[in-house]
Design a protein around this motif. Structure first.
Motif, mmCIF file in Angstrom:
data_model
loop_
_atom_site.group_PDB
_atom_site.id
_atom_site.type_symbol
_atom_site.label_atom_id
_atom_site.label_comp_id
_atom_site.label_asym_id
_atom_site.label_seq_id
_atom_site.Cartn_x
_atom_site.Cartn_y
_atom_site.Cartn_z
ATOM 1 N N LYS A 46 38.577 33.552 35.780
ATOM 2 C CA LYS A 46 37.414 34.318 35.305
ATOM 3 C C LYS A 46 37.205 34.201 33.788
ATOM 4 O O LYS A 46 36.084 34.030 33.332
ATOM 5 C CB LYS A 46 37.625 35.814 35.607
ATOM 6 C CG LYS A 46 37.178 36.290 36.983
ATOM 7 C CD LYS A 46 37.309 37.827 36.985
ATOM 8 C CE LYS A 46 36.985 38.515 38.303
ATOM 9 N NZ LYS A 46 36.835 37.823 39.524
ATOM 10 N N ASN A 47 38.296 34.324 33.015
ATOM 11 C CA ASN A 47 38.132 34.315 31.558
ATOM 12 C C ASN A 47 37.681 32.945 31.054
ATOM 13 O O ASN A 47 36.825 32.836 30.169
ATOM 14 C CB ASN A 47 39.422 34.766 30.844
ATOM 15 C CG ASN A 47 40.599 33.863 31.160
ATOM 16 O OD1 ASN A 47 40.653 33.291 32.257
ATOM 17 N ND2 ASN A 47 41.528 33.711 30.235
ATOM 18 N N PHE A 100 27.862 33.921 38.735
ATOM 19 C CA PHE A 100 29.249 33.865 38.260
ATOM 20 C C PHE A 100 30.240 33.722 39.419
ATOM 21 O O PHE A 100 31.113 32.849 39.401
ATOM 22 C CB PHE A 100 29.551 35.137 37.448
ATOM 23 C CG PHE A 100 30.842 35.075 36.679
ATOM 24 C CD1 PHE A 100 30.842 34.705 35.340
ATOM 25 C CD2 PHE A 100 32.056 35.381 37.287
ATOM 26 C CE1 PHE A 100 32.037 34.641 34.619
ATOM 27 C CE2 PHE A 100 33.248 35.306 36.580
ATOM 28 C CZ PHE A 100 33.235 34.943 35.244
ATOM 29 N N HIS A 101 30.077 34.556 40.443
ATOM 30 C CA HIS A 101 31.059 34.525 41.544
ATOM 31 C C HIS A 101 30.970 33.219 42.341
ATOM 32 O O HIS A 101 31.955 32.788 42.926
ATOM 33 C CB HIS A 101 30.907 35.753 42.452
ATOM 34 C CG HIS A 101 29.664 35.727 43.302
ATOM 35 N ND1 HIS A 101 28.468 36.259 42.885
ATOM 36 C CD2 HIS A 101 29.422 35.187 44.523
ATOM 37 C CE1 HIS A 101 27.543 36.081 43.825
ATOM 38 N NE2 HIS A 101 28.095 35.426 44.824
ATOM 39 N N GLU A 108 32.896 30.691 40.288
ATOM 40 C CA GLU A 108 34.315 31.045 40.365
ATOM 41 C C GLU A 108 34.897 30.599 41.708
ATOM 42 O O GLU A 108 35.912 29.900 41.779
ATOM 43 C CB GLU A 108 34.452 32.561 40.192
ATOM 44 C CG GLU A 108 35.886 33.023 40.082
ATOM 45 C CD GLU A 108 35.990 34.543 40.194
ATOM 46 O OE1 GLU A 108 34.952 35.233 40.335
ATOM 47 O OE2 GLU A 108 37.137 35.027 40.165
#
Lengths: 171, 171
Positions: free
Chosen positions: A47-48, A36-37, A40
């Motif tokens: 994030k959302n 995820f990071h 991102e």
């Protein structure tokens, strides 16, 4: 996100990848990102939105979500075969941008043959037996599962635009 | 619509076509549509969105806007060469959808060779001299105009994902 309901393979794919972020997430997966990071950081997506897009891509079978935590929970998102099969679309986009946004000699990024480091040939249409075609040799036709509406729509396409029939020029 | 600022050809193209409607408008142009009401009717897009997208596509040189009114003003939107060059992206999307959304024998729409009515070969990567490559033979490398940031980013891509270096698996 509202979904397209048109009977059309382009609309079908846009229901999965049709926003300005999703291709960047998929690009990152091809570049080796899985966390995820990483998605991102490397795309700048909020994030959302990222959570939403990853959930959709998992639902659609483009990514597989795996728990890779030794202690606790930690997820990796990895391209499935269905996701990996999107590579031609990304490469076609890259080739178009290199030609029409940046121009020869000003490319930022290139796809090359690893062994020789030489750029690829641009995608060209070919028959299954390998004969090269011109873009103007192509036509759009109903497939085996075409609905009446699709058949009607395609019958209205002028020949020079890839369709089976000549259209009168409405004025 | 906010624009991507990343130095990336995918992001560059998404600034032009990266929403769920624009590809349908471009599809319609390939199908022979040229008038506002044709794009509107054939895609189901809202008038205000369509006006916005057409203006962007004209600004970006994908469409040319021509006054075709004999009496009064009446516009046609036609693909420029830059716009026509998007055909490989559309075809790559169609091929992916046919394989991965509909499946063999259940296609709604196909791209065929006009003369034989036979579906095309799927796009394959080839060298400029025509040698066929596997997808795994490809690498992503910095182009002549790559910034330091692009070079750094690409150097972090693991070899198996198409990059020049092996990445240690961060956990």
């Amino acid at each position: 996100m509202k979904r397209h309901t048109q009977h059309c393979p382009i609309a079908g794919m846009l229901n999965i990848v049709g926003d300005r972020w999703t291709w960047l997430v998929i690009r990152e997966a091809f570049y080796g990102a899985s966390r995820f990071h990483e998605f991102e950081r490397n795309t700048g997506i909020a994030k959302n939105l990222l959570a939403d897009r990853l959930a959709l891509l998992v639902d659609e079978g483009v990514f597989e979500k795996r728990d890779i935590g030794d202690r606790g929970t930690r997820y990796a998102y990895e391209l499935t075969d269905k996701g990996k099969a999107m590579q031609p679309v990304l490469i076609a986009m890259l080739q178009w941008s290199n030609d029409h946004i940046y121009g020869a000699g000003r490319e930022l990024v290139q796809v090359v043959e690893r062994k020789t480091n030489k750029p690829l040939q641009k995608f060209q249409p070919t028959t299954k037996s390998g004969k090269r075609l011109a873009w103007s040799d192509l036509a759009i036709t109903p497939g085996p599962a075409a609905s009446k509406a699709v058949r009607k729509r395609l019958s209205q396409i002028p020949t020079e635009a890839g369709g089976p029939q000549q259209r009168k020029h409405a004025s």
